[in-house]
Design a protein around this motif. Structure first.
Motif, short mmCIF file in Angstrom:
data_model
loop_
_atom_site.label_atom_id
_atom_site.label_comp_id
_atom_site.label_asym_id
_atom_site.label_seq_id
_atom_site.Cartn_x
_atom_site.Cartn_y
_atom_site.Cartn_z
N ALA A 46 16.41 -1.65 29.76
CA ALA A 46 15.05 -1.18 29.54
C ALA A 46 14.91 0.31 29.30
CB ALA A 46 14.19 -1.55 30.77
N ASP A 47 15.91 1.09 29.68
CA ASP A 47 15.80 2.54 29.61
C ASP A 47 16.09 3.05 28.21
OD1 ASP A 47 15.61 5.24 30.24
OD2 ASP A 47 17.68 5.34 30.98
N PRO A 48 15.14 3.72 27.54
CA PRO A 48 15.39 4.20 26.18
C PRO A 48 16.60 5.12 26.07
CG PRO A 48 13.05 4.27 26.66
CD PRO A 48 13.74 3.93 27.96
N LEU A 49 16.88 5.90 27.11
CA LEU A 49 18.04 6.79 27.04
C LEU A 49 19.35 6.04 26.90
CD1 LEU A 49 17.45 9.73 29.57
CD2 LEU A 49 17.98 9.90 27.14
N ARG A 50 19.36 4.80 27.37
CA ARG A 50 20.57 3.98 27.25
C ARG A 50 20.66 3.28 25.90
NH1 ARG A 50 22.28 2.53 32.58
NH2 ARG A 50 23.93 1.31 31.61
N LEU A 51 19.60 3.39 25.09
CA LEU A 51 19.52 2.65 23.83
C LEU A 51 19.54 3.60 22.63
CD1 LEU A 51 16.79 0.06 24.89
CD2 LEU A 51 19.27 -0.08 25.20
N THR A 52 20.20 4.71 22.77
CA THR A 52 20.29 5.70 21.70
C THR A 52 21.60 5.51 20.93
OG1 THR A 52 21.24 7.24 23.31
CG2 THR A 52 18.86 7.39 22.89
N PRO A 53 21.67 6.08 19.70
CA PRO A 53 20.68 6.90 19.00
C PRO A 53 19.57 6.07 18.36
CG PRO A 53 22.62 6.65 17.63
CD PRO A 53 22.94 5.99 18.96
N ALA A 54 18.48 6.74 18.05
CA ALA A 54 17.37 6.06 17.38
C ALA A 54 17.78 5.66 15.97
CB ALA A 54 16.16 6.99 17.32
N ALA A 55 17.28 4.50 15.54
CA ALA A 55 17.65 3.99 14.22
C ALA A 55 16.55 4.16 13.18
CB ALA A 55 18.02 2.52 14.31
N VAL A 56 15.35 4.51 13.63
CA VAL A 56 14.21 4.69 12.71
C VAL A 56 13.60 6.06 12.96
CG1 VAL A 56 13.72 2.22 12.55
CG2 VAL A 56 12.59 3.59 14.32
N PRO A 57 12.84 6.59 12.01
CA PRO A 57 12.18 7.87 12.23
C PRO A 57 11.33 7.84 13.50
CG PRO A 57 12.00 7.24 9.93
CD PRO A 57 12.57 6.06 10.65
N THR A 58 11.56 8.80 14.37
CA THR A 58 10.91 8.82 15.69
C THR A 58 10.46 10.24 15.99
OG1 THR A 58 12.32 7.01 16.48
CG2 THR A 58 11.21 8.35 18.14
N VAL A 59 9.17 10.40 16.23
CA VAL A 59 8.63 11.70 16.61
C VAL A 59 8.07 11.60 18.02
CG1 VAL A 59 6.95 13.52 16.11
CG2 VAL A 59 8.12 12.35 14.24
N LEU A 60 8.50 12.50 18.87
CA LEU A 60 8.04 12.57 20.26
C LEU A 60 7.07 13.74 20.37
CD1 LEU A 60 11.60 12.51 21.87
CD2 LEU A 60 10.31 10.54 21.01
N VAL A 61 5.88 13.49 20.90
CA VAL A 61 4.90 14.54 21.11
C VAL A 61 4.62 14.61 22.61
CG1 VAL A 61 2.61 15.43 20.51
CG2 VAL A 61 3.87 14.01 18.86
N HIS A 62 4.70 15.82 23.16
CA HIS A 62 4.51 15.96 24.61
C HIS A 62 3.87 17.30 24.91
CE1 HIS A 62 6.28 13.60 28.15
NE2 HIS A 62 5.32 14.37 28.66
N GLY A 63 2.84 17.31 25.74
CA GLY A 63 2.22 18.55 26.18
C GLY A 63 2.99 19.20 27.30
N THR A 64 3.08 20.52 27.27
CA THR A 64 3.86 21.22 28.29
C THR A 64 3.17 21.21 29.64
OG1 THR A 64 2.86 23.36 27.70
CG2 THR A 64 4.89 22.74 26.55
#
Length: 293
Positions: free
Chosen positions: A217-235
């Motif tokens: 279930a953990d995305p970090l274990r399912l890398t690298p990404a295979a499709v364009p992926t943009v992460l947006v996060h507020g500081t």
């Protein structure tokens, strides 16, 4: 500097969906659909690029029962106003027969079938026209826990062989992902006790208790990404630390990029009235353009 919260967006009135489609037999197996202005029918959305792109919105709420897709209505209406066909999926959540494994069952089924269901519903509308392309690929847009689910759904081909949702290749219905303040490191979410133990409640224990669940279930274990992926996060996000997106971006390879927004808090990313909203639209545009070449 004082950070103004957009938490009020969770209960703000917004235009209702134009229609609702089903993707399974349960009450939660539905998706609400919004259309762009001036589009009585958007059949043919996505597909070969001659229609409005399809965005599949995965709402957040730390996977808990009390937060359903209704709180994402302002976000969905704002995305539709920007020219997109938008489908907001529902799924079973912790406290409502959700968690492990049923939330994953629902999201996998929704991602794989809702694009075709939307295309069929619009084709059958009285003002519809027959699409000139196959059922559209979708850009997944997920906020908070929905960001986790969106990135996970696009990465199932990297799941352990024992995972029931594993695919042989990247899911063909997914063109890209936009993660908004996503919970992209589940062991860290458990260790930090985010939202009072949400990750542990979701998976039925901590990483040491159910390691096989975190592995699937953990995305970090399912890398690298295979499709364009943009992460947006507020500081200034106090619900989901931006470090979780930073860690995923560092591991996800060339298909992923991170946009950090100084002074922005958690709920601003789903609030069309917030100063952060143009950056959200920019992220969606970036992924859509990458998908369409």
């Amino acid at each position: 500097m004082t950070v103004v919260s957009s938490r009020g967006v969770l209960s703000r009135p917004a235009p209702p969906p134009r229609l609702t489609v089903s993707y399974g037999p349960l009450p939660e197996h539905v998706a609400d659909v919004w259309l762009p202005p001036g589009e009585p029918s958007a059949a043919g959305a996505g597909g070969d690029g001659d229609g409005p792109p399809l965005l599949l919105v995965v709402h957040g709420g730390f996977w808990r029962e009390e937060y359903d897709r209704r709180h994402a209505r302002p976000q969905c209406a704002g995305l539709a106003a920007a020219g997109y066909v938008v489908a907001a999926i529902e799924y079973r959540r912790v406290g409502r027969d959700g968690g492990w494994p049923t939330t994953f069952d629902d999201v996998a089924l929704a991602v794989d079938t809702v694009p075709a269901a939307v295309a069929a519903a619009l084709r059958e509308a009285p003002t519809g026209r027959a699409p000139t392309s196959p059922p559209p690929d979708a850009v997944l847009v997920g906020h908070s826990a929905g960001g986790h689910l969106a990135v996970w759904a696009a990465s199932r081909h990297r799941a352990p062989a024992s995972a029931p949702w594993r695919l042989a290749a990247p899911p063909p219905s997914v063109a890209g992902v936009v993660s908004l303040a996503g919970v992209l490191d589940l062991p860290a979410a458990a260790e930090l006790d985010l939202d009072g133990g949400a990750a542990r409640d979701f998976l039925g224990g901590g990483p040491g208790d159910v390691p096989e669940r975190y592995a699937a279930a953990d995305p970090l274990r399912l890398t690298p990404a295979a499709v364009p992926t943009v992460l947006v996060h507020g500081t200034d996000d106090e619900q989901v630390p931006p470090e979780l997106s930073r860690r995923y971006a560092a591991a996800a390879g060339p298909h992923a990029s991170l946009v950090e927004l100084p002074g922005v808090e958690h709920f601003a990313l789903i609030d069309p009235e917030s100063p952060a909203w143009p950056s959200v639209l920019d992220a969606v545009t970036q992924v859509v353009r990458a998908e369409r070449g």
